[in-house]
Design a protein around this motif. Structure first.
Motif, short mmCIF file in Angstrom:
data_model
loop_
_atom_site.label_atom_id
_atom_site.label_comp_id
_atom_site.label_asym_id
_atom_site.label_seq_id
_atom_site.Cartn_x
_atom_site.Cartn_y
_atom_site.Cartn_z
N ASP A 123 0.83 -1.32 -0.05
CA ASP A 123 -0.05 -0.23 0.03
C ASP A 123 0.71 1.13 -0.05
N GLY A 124 2.15 1.21 -0.08
CA GLY A 124 3.00 2.27 -0.22
C GLY A 124 3.18 3.20 1.35
N THR A 125 2.91 2.30 2.45
CA THR A 125 2.91 3.11 3.72
C THR A 125 4.21 2.23 4.40
N VAL A 126 4.28 2.86 5.54
CA VAL A 126 5.21 2.31 6.61
C VAL A 126 4.54 1.45 7.43
N TRP A 127 5.04 0.02 7.54
CA TRP A 127 4.48 -0.90 8.45
C TRP A 127 5.49 -1.12 9.71
N VAL A 128 4.92 -1.38 10.91
CA VAL A 128 5.77 -1.72 11.93
C VAL A 128 5.10 -2.89 12.91
N GLY A 129 5.56 -3.67 13.64
CA GLY A 129 4.86 -4.42 14.44
C GLY A 129 5.83 -5.40 15.10
N GLN A 130 5.54 -6.66 15.62
CA GLN A 130 6.21 -7.61 16.37
C GLN A 130 5.44 -8.81 16.67
N ASN A 131 6.15 -10.03 16.80
CA ASN A 131 5.80 -11.00 17.58
C ASN A 131 6.24 -10.78 19.20
N LEU A 132 5.01 -10.74 19.86
CA LEU A 132 5.45 -10.62 21.36
C LEU A 132 5.35 -11.86 22.18
N ASP A 133 6.79 -12.27 22.72
CA ASP A 133 7.06 -13.55 23.24
C ASP A 133 7.31 -13.45 24.81
N LEU A 134 6.38 -14.13 25.61
CA LEU A 134 6.25 -14.11 27.12
C LEU A 134 6.00 -15.28 27.63
N ASN A 135 5.84 -15.14 28.87
CA ASN A 135 5.38 -16.47 29.69
C ASN A 135 3.89 -16.48 29.31
N PRO A 136 3.31 -17.92 28.77
CA PRO A 136 2.15 -18.12 28.40
C PRO A 136 1.08 -17.43 29.30
N PHE A 137 1.30 -17.13 30.43
CA PHE A 137 0.11 -16.67 31.17
C PHE A 137 -0.31 -15.17 30.75
N TYR A 138 0.46 -14.69 30.35
CA TYR A 138 0.34 -13.20 29.76
C TYR A 138 -0.84 -13.19 28.84
N LYS A 139 -0.98 -14.00 28.13
CA LYS A 139 -2.01 -14.09 27.08
C LYS A 139 -3.34 -13.62 27.55
N ASP A 140 -3.70 -14.30 28.66
CA ASP A 140 -4.91 -14.17 29.37
C ASP A 140 -5.09 -12.54 29.48
N PHE A 141 -4.28 -12.21 29.70
CA PHE A 141 -4.51 -10.31 30.05
C PHE A 141 -4.29 -9.37 28.98
N GLY A 142 -4.18 -9.99 27.85
CA GLY A 142 -4.05 -8.91 26.71
C GLY A 142 -5.37 -8.20 26.47
N VAL A 143 -5.15 -6.92 26.08
CA VAL A 143 -6.23 -5.82 25.85
C VAL A 143 -5.86 -4.98 24.78
N MET A 144 -6.95 -4.44 24.28
CA MET A 144 -6.64 -3.09 23.15
C MET A 144 -7.05 -1.75 23.95
N LEU A 145 -6.22 -0.73 23.97
CA LEU A 145 -6.66 0.38 24.50
C LEU A 145 -6.74 1.46 23.44
N HIS A 146 -7.91 2.36 23.50
CA HIS A 146 -8.07 3.34 22.50
C HIS A 146 -8.30 4.51 23.37
N ILE A 147 -7.41 5.61 23.34
CA ILE A 147 -7.33 6.45 24.51
C ILE A 147 -7.35 7.89 23.70
N THR A 148 -8.25 8.73 24.23
CA THR A 148 -8.41 10.19 23.45
C THR A 148 -8.18 11.10 24.50
N PRO A 149 -7.00 11.49 24.96
CA PRO A 149 -6.73 12.51 25.77
C PRO A 149 -7.45 13.69 25.70
N GLU A 150 -7.36 14.62 26.50
CA GLU A 150 -7.84 16.00 26.40
C GLU A 150 -6.74 16.70 25.35
#
Length: 357
Positions: A123-150
């Motif tokens: 698409d002609g734009t920059v991409w950035v990201g990762q595979n996040l590798d941790l102890n398996p228990f962390y998977k249970d606590f993943g969330v997405m945050l959408h933040i609109t500050p003042e």
């Protein structure tokens, strides 16, 4: 394949209000996460209790209050919203740092991060990201945050519940990913989640580098940062030093070892983990650079699920893994489009879900 939609918390207002909403909406998960943090910490510190953890956390609070007072207010909001103590809310931000007693007992964190130039993407734009590798228990606590500050740009990021931020993007076109690095000299200071969030509050790469470089950092980390304009920089830091790596070619890849010529002297990762980190970095770079033509999102997803050297390859699995790690999330961000594609767990077993800023 399964499709798991992570909980999306939409937060807005003053720093305290953002924190209160986060704590109130996520209170049950936050309390469970706190218990798991202590349980996991006992693997490194057998006599660890909540009280002992709080005593350690108290050393970090003044640095957060001084360097990012608005985020200290947000953390207090999390405490009030979740009906937990202030110390518990700060522990959610300091969980990796306070258990770093010796480098041999370092937390088992991984990650393979990337940024791909707009010349290489479909698409002609920059991409950035990762595979996040941790102890398996962390998977249970993943969330997405959408933040609109003042004030400042809107933010969309992956995180663990109760933590201020991890990999993400903002409405100014900044996108970034992280890698754990290990060195000596960890100390009370500004912990990584605070810096993660401060990066997402900035509008230029120079500002993101400055906010990390100027901090009295508690720990080592790698910050791979891109902007929709096409600029890509990598920042390797220890508590006392940092080095900046410029993009060469169409892709920048980073794993869990120091690369900058002035920073490699700080490397303290055990031999087996160092070899694995170098392999993952080289393997992912090879997959992308050998691909002819423009790169599609689907092709990139395939590269992120590469299983060569299973179970400790680019896509990491817990079964048979000597370090009990797994890819708890796989993320591809398109900062110019305001999109993050996230697989909760390994991308080979879970569909990527698209979240919009």
């Amino acid at each position: 394949m399964t499709e798991t939609h992570l909980t999306l918390l939409k937060l807005g207002g003053s720093p305290y209000e953002i924190g209160y909403q986060h704590g109130n909406e996520g209170k049950e998960g936050i309390k469970d996460f706190l218990n798991r943090i202590i349980h996991h910490g006992k693997e490194l510190i057998p006599d660890l209790t909540k009280e002992k953890a709080f005593e350690q956390v108290k050393f970090y609070i003044p640095f957060i209050e001084t360097y990012a007072p608005h985020l200290a207010d947000e953390i207090r909001g999390i405490a009030d919203g979740a009906k937990i103590s202030k110390e518990e809310a700060f522990l959610l931000q300091v969980r990796a740092e306070f258990t770093q007693i010796t480098i041999e007992e370092a937390p088992k964190e991984g990650c393979t991060s990337f940024a791909i130039s707009k010349e290489k993407t479909e698409d002609g734009t920059v991409w950035v990201g990762q595979n996040l590798d941790l102890n398996p228990f962390y998977k249970d606590f993943g969330v997405m945050l959408h933040i609109t500050p003042e004030r400042g740009p809107a933010i969309l990021c992956y995180s663990q519940i109760g933590s201020l931020a991890h990999t993400g993007i903002n409405s100014a076109g900044i996108g970034w990913a992280a890698n754990a690095l290990y060195s000596s000299g960890w100390r009370p200071g500004v912990p990584r989640p605070i810096l993660y969030r401060l990066i997402l509050e900035k509008e230029s790469i120079s500002e993101t580098i400055k906010v990390v470089a100027d901090a009295r950092r508690a720990s080592s980390c790698n910050y791979l940062i891109a902007r929709k304009s096409g600029e890509i920089k990598d920042l390797e830091v220890t508590p006392d030093c940092y080095g900046i790596i410029d993009l060469q070619g169409d892709i920048m890849v980073h794993a869990n070892h120091f690369v900058h010529p002035e920073m490699v002297r700080f490397e303290k990762r055990p031999k087996e983990k160092l070899e694995n980190s170098k392999y993952r970095e080289n393997r992912f770079r090879q997959l992308v650079t050998q691909h002819s033509g423009k790169l599609s999102i689907d092709r990139l997803k395939a590269f992120l699920t590469d299983h060569e050297r299973f179970p400790t390859g680019v896509c990491t699995h817990a079964e048979g893994n000597p370090w009990n790690m797994m890819t708890i999330a796989s993320m591809i961000a398109q900062p110019a489009l305001g999109l993050i594609h996230v697989s909760s767990g390994q991308g080979c077993m879970n569909r990527y879900v698209t979240y919009s800023l």
